[in-house]
Write a protein that holds these residues in place. Structure first.
Motif, PDB file in Angstrom:
ATOM      1  N   THR A  14       0.838  -1.190   0.000  1.00 46.93           N
ATOM      2  CA  THR A  14       0.000   0.000   0.000  1.00 46.93           C
ATOM      3  C   THR A  14       0.876   1.243   0.000  1.00 46.93           C
ATOM      4  O   THR A  14       1.793   1.363   0.803  1.00 46.93           O
ATOM      5  N   GLU A  15       0.578   2.190  -0.872  1.00 41.07           N
ATOM      6  CA  GLU A  15       1.353   3.417  -0.939  1.00 41.07           C
ATOM      7  C   GLU A  15       1.145   4.234   0.336  1.00 41.07           C
ATOM      8  O   GLU A  15       0.029   4.405   0.814  1.00 41.07           O
ATOM      9  N   LEU A  16       2.236   4.731   0.869  1.00 37.54           N
ATOM     10  CA  LEU A  16       2.185   5.506   2.100  1.00 37.54           C
ATOM     11  C   LEU A  16       2.359   6.984   1.798  1.00 37.54           C
ATOM     12  O   LEU A  16       3.059   7.359   0.860  1.00 37.54           O
ATOM     13  N   ASN A  17       1.725   7.821   2.624  1.00 35.67           N
ATOM     14  CA  ASN A  17       1.967   9.244   2.474  1.00 35.67           C
ATOM     15  C   ASN A  17       3.302   9.618   3.117  1.00 35.67           C
ATOM     16  O   ASN A  17       4.003   8.761   3.663  1.00 35.67           O
ATOM     17  N   LYS A  23      -2.956   6.249   3.759  1.00 34.28           N
ATOM     18  CA  LYS A  23      -4.177   6.986   3.440  1.00 34.28           C
ATOM     19  C   LYS A  23      -3.784   8.372   2.943  1.00 34.28           C
ATOM     20  O   LYS A  23      -2.647   8.824   3.167  1.00 34.28           O
ATOM     21  N   PRO A  24      -4.684   9.065   2.277  1.00 33.86           N
ATOM     22  CA  PRO A  24      -4.341  10.386   1.745  1.00 33.86           C
ATOM     23  C   PRO A  24      -4.008  11.362   2.866  1.00 33.86           C
ATOM     24  O   PRO A  24      -4.511  11.234   3.991  1.00 33.86           O
ATOM     25  N   PRO A  25      -3.182  12.369   2.593  1.00 29.79           N
ATOM     26  CA  PRO A  25      -2.868  13.375   3.600  1.00 29.79           C
ATOM     27  C   PRO A  25      -4.112  14.027   4.208  1.00 29.79           C
ATOM     28  O   PRO A  25      -4.146  14.284   5.414  1.00 29.79           O
ATOM     29  N   ASP A  53      -4.346  17.290   7.533  1.00 27.33           N
ATOM     30  CA  ASP A  53      -5.275  17.907   8.481  1.00 27.33           C
ATOM     31  C   ASP A  53      -4.446  18.356   9.686  1.00 27.33           C
ATOM     32  O   ASP A  53      -4.229  17.597  10.626  1.00 27.33           O
ATOM     33  N   VAL A  54      -3.972  19.594   9.653  1.00 30.41           N
ATOM     34  CA  VAL A  54      -3.012  20.100  10.628  1.00 30.41           C
ATOM     35  C   VAL A  54      -3.726  20.843  11.752  1.00 30.41           C
ATOM     36  O   VAL A  54      -4.641  21.642  11.519  1.00 30.41           O
ATOM     37  N   ILE A  55      -3.287  20.590  12.971  1.00 33.17           N
ATOM     38  CA  ILE A  55      -3.704  21.358  14.140  1.00 33.17           C
ATOM     39  C   ILE A  55      -2.436  21.824  14.847  1.00 33.17           C
ATOM     40  O   ILE A  55      -1.584  21.010  15.207  1.00 33.17           O
ATOM     41  N   GLY A  56      -2.299  23.121  15.027  1.00 31.03           N
ATOM     42  CA  GLY A  56      -1.139  23.665  15.727  1.00 31.03           C
ATOM     43  C   GLY A  56      -1.437  23.839  17.207  1.00 31.03           C
ATOM     44  O   GLY A  56      -2.517  24.308  17.572  1.00 31.03           O
ATOM     45  N   VAL A  57      -0.491  23.455  18.055  1.00 28.71           N
ATOM     46  CA  VAL A  57      -0.643  23.621  19.497  1.00 28.71           C
ATOM     47  C   VAL A  57       0.626  24.256  20.054  1.00 28.71           C
ATOM     48  O   VAL A  57       1.735  23.799  19.770  1.00 28.71           O
TER      49      VAL A  57
END
Length: 389
Positions: A14-17, A23-25, A53-57
Motif C-alpha cells: 500500500t502506498e504511504l503518504n 491513506k491520503p494526507p 489535516d493540521v492542528i497547531g498547538v
C-alpha cells in the motif's frame, strides 16, 4: 522544495503518504507542536501545504512578563503570537495551552534543586520528556491525531523491527542528545520532518517560500527560562539563600580560598576561582552539604568509568551483557567509543575507551551504535565511579 519522511526500509504493497500512513494526507490528522520559532512553523506550513489535516498547538510555559522569562525565549509572549500568525496565514486551527504549573513542577523546580545538590542539569531534556512528549502528546491523542510532528532536528526511520531514532543529517543541528529519553511508544507516534535537511538555510528558505513572518527570526539561545545565561540568578530567585559562601579546598581538604556559593561553579571550571599563583586549578567536585568546592589539577578531572541512571533503551538487542557503542556525555562533544554494561534497576556503567575530562553529574550520557547514526538510548550521569588510571 519539499519535506519527505525518513526512507523506509520495509516494502509494503500500500502506498504511504510522507508521514508513513496508508491513506491520503487529507485523511491524516497531525498535531504540530509550535514553539513560535522558524523550525516548527515550517513543519506546520509544509504539512498543511501537502494537504494534511493540521492542528497547531503551542504551550505557554511561563508568563513572558515574569522575571524568569526573557526576550527571544520560546513558549511565551511574542512567540505565541508568531505561532498564531503562521496558523492564520496557512489556514489551520491553533490552540494555546497553559502549562505554566506543569512546567514549573516538572522542569524548573528540578533544575534549581539539581544545582543545589551540586549537579549540572539539562532542563531541555526534562521538558521534552515530561511536558512535550508526555502531556502534549496525550493532548494530540485526545484530538484524534494520527501523529504529532515537531521541529526537532532528528530522524525517525522505520527499521526491520520497529521505528528507530537517528541523528539528524546535519551534524551541526543534531538534537539527539536532548531527545534520548524518547520512549519507543512515543517514537511510534512522533514525526520529525526536518531531520533529513542538511542545513538550517534550507529551513529558512522554506519559511520564506511560504511567506512566513518568522523566516528571519533568530534561533533561541541558552535555556528558555534563564535570562542571559545567568543560572545562579535564577536559582537564587527560586531558592532564596542558595548562594551561601563556603571554602575552596584542595583534594586533601586544605582551604585555599572562599567562594560565593556552590551554585556559581561547575565541574571542570577554571576561571573565576579567585585563587592566584601556582599551577592552574579546576573544579573537581562540589560538596553542597559542607558548602565546599574541591579543586585540583586538570589531570584529576580525567574519567574513564561513568555511572548512569534512569536508562532509556531503544536498541533491538536485549539490554544486557557488554554492549560496544559510542557515547556522548555533553551536547557539545562528539560521540566517543565506549563499553556499556547494563545493571539492575535501569542503571548502567559506561567505560570510556579514552578518558574524558569534566564528566558532570546531572548531564546526560547518550548511547549510539558504533557504525551509523542510530540512537540506542541514554541515561543520566550520577556520581563518577573512579578516575582514569
Amino acid at each position: 522544495m519539499t519535506l519527505t519522511a525518513a526512507t523506509r526500509t520495509d516494502a509494503r504493497p500500500t502506498e504511504l503518504n510522507s508521514l508513513g500512513f496508508a491513506k491520503p494526507p487529507a485523511q491524516t490528522r497531525v498535531v504540530v507542536a509550535m514553539s513560535g520559532g522558524v523550525d516548527s512553523s515550517v513543519v506546520a506550513a509544509q504539512l498543511k501545504f501537502e494537504g494534511y489535516d493540521v492542528i497547531g498547538v503551542t504551550l505557554q510555559l511561563y508568563d513572558h512578563g515574569a522575571a524568569l522569562a526573557k526576550k527571544g525565549a520560546c513558549c511565551a509572549g511574542q512567540d505565541i503570537h508568531d505561532a498564531r500568525r503562521v496558523a492564520e496565514r496557512m489556514g489551520f486551527p491553533h490552540y494555546v495551552l497553559d502549562y505554566e504549573n506543569k512546567f514549573r513542577e516538572s522542569v524548573i523546580d528540578e533544575f534549581a534543586d539539581a544545582y543545589l545538590a551540586g549537579a549540572t542539569p539539562v532542563p531541555c531534556i526534562r521538558c521534552n520528556e515530561r511536558v512535550k512528549f508526555r502531556d502534549l502528546l496525550e493532548t494530540a491523542r485526545d484530538l484524534d491525531a494520527d501523529c504529532m510532528a515537531t521541529g526537532h532536528y532528528i530522524q525517525r526511520k522505520d527499521g526491520p523491527l520497529r521505528a528507530e531514532l537517528h541523528m539528524a543529517a546535519d551534524p551541526n543541528r543534531d538534537q539527539s542528545y536532548f531527545l534520548f529519553s524518547t520512549t519507543q511508544q512515543q517514537l511510534d507516534f512522533l514525526r520529525f520532518p526536518l531531520g533529513h535537511l542538511v542545513s538550517k538555510a534550507e529551513t529558512r528558505a522554506l519559511a520564506a517560500e511560504y511567506g512566513l513572518s518568522v523566516a528571519d527570526k533568530p534561533d533561541s539561545q541558552d535555556i528558555c527560562f534563564v535570562p542571559n545565561g545567568d543560572y545562579a540568578a535564577v536559582i537564587e530567585k527560586l531558592r532564596p539563600g542558595a548562594a551561601d559562601p563556603g571554602d575552596i579546598v584542595d583534594r586533601e581538604g586544605t582551604v585555599l580560598g572562599q567562594h560565593r556559593g556552590v551554585i556559581h561553579y561547575t565541574i571542570g571550571q577554571r576561571r573565576g576561582l579567585g585563587i592566584g599563583g601556582g599551577e592552574p586549578l579546576y573544579v573537581l567536585r562540589l560538596e553542597p552539604e559542607t558548602r565546599r568546592v574541591v579543586v585540583g589539577p586538570r589531570e584529576a578531572l580525567s574519567t574513564r568509568t561513568v555511572a548512569v541512571t534512569e536508562v532509556n533503551w531503544l536498541g533491538d538487542q536485549p539490554f544486557e551483557g557488554e554492549i560496544p557503542c559510542l557515547v556522548r556525555i555533553r551536547s557539545t562533544r562528539p560521540p566517543r567509543p565506549a563499553i556499556l554494561r547494563p545493571l539492575l534497576g535501569r542503571r548502567a556503567e559506561v567505560e570510556l575507551l579514552d578518558p574524558e575530562d569534566g564528566v558532570s553529574p546531572g548531564q546526560a550520557c547518550v548511547f549510539y551504535e558504533t557504525e551509523g547514526t542510530r540512537v540506542l538510548g541514554g541515561g543520566w550521569i550520577s556520581l563518577r565511579r573512579r578516575p582514569a588510571a
